[in-house]
Write an enzyme that holds these catalytic residues in place. Structure first.
Site, mmCIF file in Angstrom:
data_model
loop_
_atom_site.group_PDB
_atom_site.id
_atom_site.type_symbol
_atom_site.label_atom_id
_atom_site.label_comp_id
_atom_site.label_asym_id
_atom_site.label_seq_id
_atom_site.Cartn_x
_atom_site.Cartn_y
_atom_site.Cartn_z
ATOM 1 N N GLY A 56 39.847 36.711 42.410
ATOM 2 C CA GLY A 56 41.166 37.280 43.224
ATOM 3 C C GLY A 56 40.329 36.432 44.734
ATOM 4 O O GLY A 56 39.765 36.662 44.838
ATOM 5 N N GLY A 109 37.354 38.655 35.589
ATOM 6 C CA GLY A 109 38.138 38.012 36.717
ATOM 7 C C GLY A 109 37.711 38.421 38.069
ATOM 8 O O GLY A 109 36.492 38.883 38.587
ATOM 9 N N THR A 157 36.279 40.480 43.283
ATOM 10 C CA THR A 157 35.838 40.214 41.671
ATOM 11 C C THR A 157 35.950 41.437 40.508
ATOM 12 O O THR A 157 36.278 42.459 40.898
ATOM 13 C CB THR A 157 34.843 39.425 42.184
ATOM 14 N N VAL A 158 36.099 41.242 39.709
ATOM 15 C CA VAL A 158 36.035 42.293 38.468
ATOM 16 C C VAL A 158 35.510 42.185 37.572
ATOM 17 O O VAL A 158 34.822 40.774 36.505
ATOM 18 C CB VAL A 158 38.053 42.077 37.485
ATOM 19 N N ASP A 186 54.922 41.742 44.946
ATOM 20 C CA ASP A 186 53.878 40.798 44.471
ATOM 21 C C ASP A 186 54.310 40.025 42.968
ATOM 22 O O ASP A 186 52.450 39.943 41.967
ATOM 23 C CB ASP A 186 52.316 40.543 44.716
ATOM 24 N N LYS A 235 36.820 46.566 39.861
ATOM 25 C CA LYS A 235 37.286 45.705 40.834
ATOM 26 C C LYS A 235 36.420 45.647 42.655
ATOM 27 O O LYS A 235 36.390 46.942 43.027
ATOM 28 C CB LYS A 235 39.219 45.782 40.845
#
Length: 340
Positions: free
Chosen positions: A67, A65, A71-72, A186, A87
């Site tokens: 964002g 993943g 990054t993950v 969020d 993360k």
């Protein structure tokens, strides 16, 4: 004579070897993954390599993943012989709000079943790159986001029964956050991940990465990998990404994604945890319908608060008088009778 204490030796796994060939090489001119995000700057992200070992302990296995600020990565703990995700935040995150929120939640002693629906932080540390320091969070692996799962559905919408079950779980988690004086701000389907019930998917991802390495593009000496999705059973929804969360009952200032932004935030009023409930109402709509509830642009390019507030008024009716008195900003959009 005093007895001697012997500690059990810790078996540390050797790092595995990952192929440096045999992957799909993406054209450097093609925009992929985090590059598509607004304000992306490659120099702010950690230049991770699959197979890299962090803190002499966590070997990176696959990207899962990304964002706007991180990054993950799926990793294996070589000491405990277990799987985690890491993360890795960007260097420009000088104040890590998410870490402070996690520290606050760790100090909260209330018993609440909703804690199980919030992603837990297991460990944190810092790593360095040529551009600065990166905060790293070690967390339990989770599956794909609710948004990704929604995109797999016919017409990209869910059945009502599934939405009801999803919202029940999210509300319990949000209730815990609010009892702990945390406002998420969020809440949307990208930040709701499906928990894994079958851990074998984690070893499958590892083996898949060894047999068929992830597609990637190379820019200079940096690789940008394509994420692998994990779906290991349909566990409960887990609320993630506390990076925009606020601690305290009353807040002020701009917050929330624009499409989910509550009217009191748009109008620069004081706001509280009710903004999360506003977000959940819009989330429910988005899970059931193809189009967003509110129009927020006066054309395809320009964001316009007036259009956003007009759409709210058209659907919900005029604001109550007590709402109009909370800010001078309201006189820009409504008269004293609440007419737009």
């Amino acid at each position: 004579m005093a007895s001697r204490q012997f500690s059990t030796p810790v078996t540390v796994l050797p790092p595995r070897e990952f192929l440096s060939t045999g992957f799909e090489a993406i054209n450097p001119s093609q925009i992929v993954e985090e590059e598509r995000l607004p304000f992306y700057n490659r120099n702010h992200y950690y230049p991770m390599r699959i197979g890299e070992v962090l803190k002499d302990r966590y070997q990176i296995l696959a990207k899962v993943g990304y964002g706007t600020s991180s990054t993950v990565w799926l990793c294996r703990d070589l000491r405990k012989q277990s799987y985690w995700v890491i993360k890795v935040h960007i260097t420009t995150l000088k104040y890590n709000r998410e870490l402070e929120v996690y520290k606050h939640l760790a100090s909260v002693t209330i018993e609440h079943s909703g804690r199980l629906y919030i992603r837990q932080l297991e460990d944190s540390f810092k790593i360095k790159s040529r551009n600065g320091e990166h905060d790293c969070f070690v967390m339990t692996p989770l599956g794909m986001s609710l948004r990704t799962f929604q995109q797999m559905q016919p017409d990209s919408i869910f059945e009502q029964s599934l939405v009801k079950s999803a919202l029940d779980q999210v509300l319990i988690g949000v209730d815990f956050l609010h009892d702990a004086d945390v406002i998420h701000t969020d809440l949307h389907s990208d930040n709701l991940l499906i928990a894994i019930t079958d851990d074998s998917i984690l070893s499958t991802v590892e083996e898949d990465e060894i047999r068929t390495p992830s597609a990637r593009k190379q820019v200079g000496d940096t690789f940008i990998y394509i994420s692998r999705y994990m779906l290991g059973g349909a566990g409960p929804l887990t609320i993630c990404d506390l990076g925009q969360a606020r601690v305290g009952k009353e807040q002020s200032g701009i917050a929330m994604p624009v499409l989910y932004r509550a009217p009191e935030v748009i109008l620069n009023m004081k706001w509280d945890n009710s903004v999360d409930i506003w977000s959940l109402g819009l989330l429910a709509w988005d899970l059931l319908e193809r189009e967003s509830l509110f129009r927020i642009y006066n054309n395809e390019l320009e964001l316009n608060d007036a259009y956003h507030l007009a759409a709210m008024t058209s659907l919900l009716g005029p604001p109550p008088p007590e709402f109009l008195k909370r800010s001078k900003e309201t006189s820009k959009y409504w008269n004293i009778d609440g007419r737009f």
